[in-house]
Design a protein around this motif. Sequence first.
Motif, PDB file in Angstrom:
ATOM      1  N   THR A 108      -1.737   3.830 -14.787  1.00  0.00           N
ATOM      2  CA  THR A 108      -2.631   3.216 -15.771  1.00  0.00           C
ATOM      3  C   THR A 108      -2.592   1.695 -15.714  1.00  0.00           C
ATOM      4  N   ALA A 109      -1.453   1.135 -15.347  1.00  0.00           N
ATOM      5  CA  ALA A 109      -1.343  -0.320 -15.246  1.00  0.00           C
ATOM      6  C   ALA A 109      -1.758  -0.838 -13.870  1.00  0.00           C
ATOM      7  N   LEU A 111      -4.114   0.770 -11.521  1.00  0.00           N
ATOM      8  CA  LEU A 111      -5.474   1.040 -11.041  1.00  0.00           C
ATOM      9  C   LEU A 111      -6.482  -0.054 -11.396  1.00  0.00           C
ATOM     10  N   PRO A 112      -6.441  -0.636 -12.615  1.00  0.00           N
ATOM     11  CA  PRO A 112      -7.396  -1.723 -12.895  1.00  0.00           C
ATOM     12  C   PRO A 112      -7.244  -2.899 -11.935  1.00  0.00           C
ATOM     13  N   ALA A 113      -6.005  -3.194 -11.528  1.00  0.00           N
ATOM     14  CA  ALA A 113      -5.792  -4.306 -10.593  1.00  0.00           C
ATOM     15  C   ALA A 113      -6.379  -3.987  -9.223  1.00  0.00           C
ATOM     16  N   TYR A 114      -6.264  -2.720  -8.786  1.00  0.00           N
ATOM     17  CA  TYR A 114      -6.869  -2.345  -7.503  1.00  0.00           C
ATOM     18  C   TYR A 114      -8.392  -2.449  -7.572  1.00  0.00           C
ATOM     19  N   LEU A 115      -8.982  -1.980  -8.657  1.00  0.00           N
ATOM     20  CA  LEU A 115     -10.436  -2.053  -8.799  1.00  0.00           C
ATOM     21  C   LEU A 115     -10.926  -3.493  -8.848  1.00  0.00           C
ATOM     22  N   ALA A 116     -10.133  -4.364  -9.457  1.00  0.00           N
ATOM     23  CA  ALA A 116     -10.520  -5.774  -9.494  1.00  0.00           C
ATOM     24  C   ALA A 116     -10.477  -6.388  -8.101  1.00  0.00           C
ATOM     25  N   PRO A 119     -13.895  -4.293  -5.642  1.00  0.00           N
ATOM     26  CA  PRO A 119     -14.939  -3.871  -6.592  1.00  0.00           C
ATOM     27  C   PRO A 119     -15.950  -2.876  -6.027  1.00  0.00           C
ATOM     28  N   THR A 122     -14.937   3.031  -6.016  1.00  0.00           N
ATOM     29  CA  THR A 122     -14.925   3.777  -7.267  1.00  0.00           C
ATOM     30  C   THR A 122     -13.817   4.816  -7.192  1.00  0.00           C
ATOM     31  N   ARG A 288       2.695  -3.330  -4.754  1.00  0.00           N
ATOM     32  CA  ARG A 288       2.891  -3.508  -6.195  1.00  0.00           C
ATOM     33  C   ARG A 288       4.152  -2.824  -6.713  1.00  0.00           C
TER      34      ARG A 288
END
Length: 312
Positions: A108-109, A111-116, A119, A122, A288
């Motif tokens: 949860t902590a 995945l947002p960094a990978y998507l950023a 981009p 998906t 990471r």
Amino acid sequence: MDKLSAMEVFVRVVESGSFVRAAERLGMSTTAVSRQLADLEAQLGARLLQRTTRRLHLTDAGRGYHARCAQILADVEEADASVRTDTLRPRGVLRLSAPVSFGLKHLTALLPAYLAAYPEVTLDVDMSDRQVDLVEEGFDVALRIAMRLPPTLVARRIAAIHVVPCASPAYLAREGEPARPEDLARHRCLVYTHAAEPGIWTFGDEARVSVDGPLKSNNGDLLRAAALAGEGIICEPSFLLGDDLAAGRLMPLLRGEPTPPLALYAVYPSRRHLSAKVRTFVDFLIGRIGDPPPWDAWMEMAEPRRSGPEGF
């Protein structure tokens, strides 16, 4: 028959759900599409699709073959793109399978960094403690915690996972601390039922201890909560317990008796070429998380405690 062309016809028919729409996408006649698929089935000696007046259905053989064909076509497209451009950008849907507790506590902590960072990718994340069939179910990568993996899989080791027997200070004050593995037989042990051998805890090369207690569950988070409440001893992965062990909410036991070594792996179907999205995702996790991972910081803080004559 052009095998690659026939594979593309098959995949487009499945995606479109009809011969007519597939023919339109491919710029071919419906007759030509039907003929290529029939020739492919004849060469394979297996029916890939069941045809009715209203719908097309994949056969069991067709489902596995479709997953392979789709990957081959994606690899060909990526190879072509790598020639046309100096750099290959990760893009498209990345289907990921991950264990429930690990996913909730750590992904949860991350995945947002990978998507950023990427981009154009998906993520489609399925969290389940069962071992998925990557090819059959169409996953690009799965995270698994294991001692060893089947030789049919390609895998990269991400980090060590230690299985830690532990209990709350309140439980130990009330019931005492086991000095050796066989002492666990007289303790209240909280059993993870999704293990390969529920109720058997292993130490070293030979020590196998039968344990039992007031609570069994297929979810490690529930057992952790019970241990924190003083209900008994658990033997769970360090990624789940690291914060509690570092804070002293749980105390490690039997420090001189090693449990079998596990590791977190990223696995994917055996193939020669990895897509950019899979390669960058696995590299991202390794970078990471690191090895040793942050959830094992407690191991440097905790000193073995002497609770018996042999110094365990």
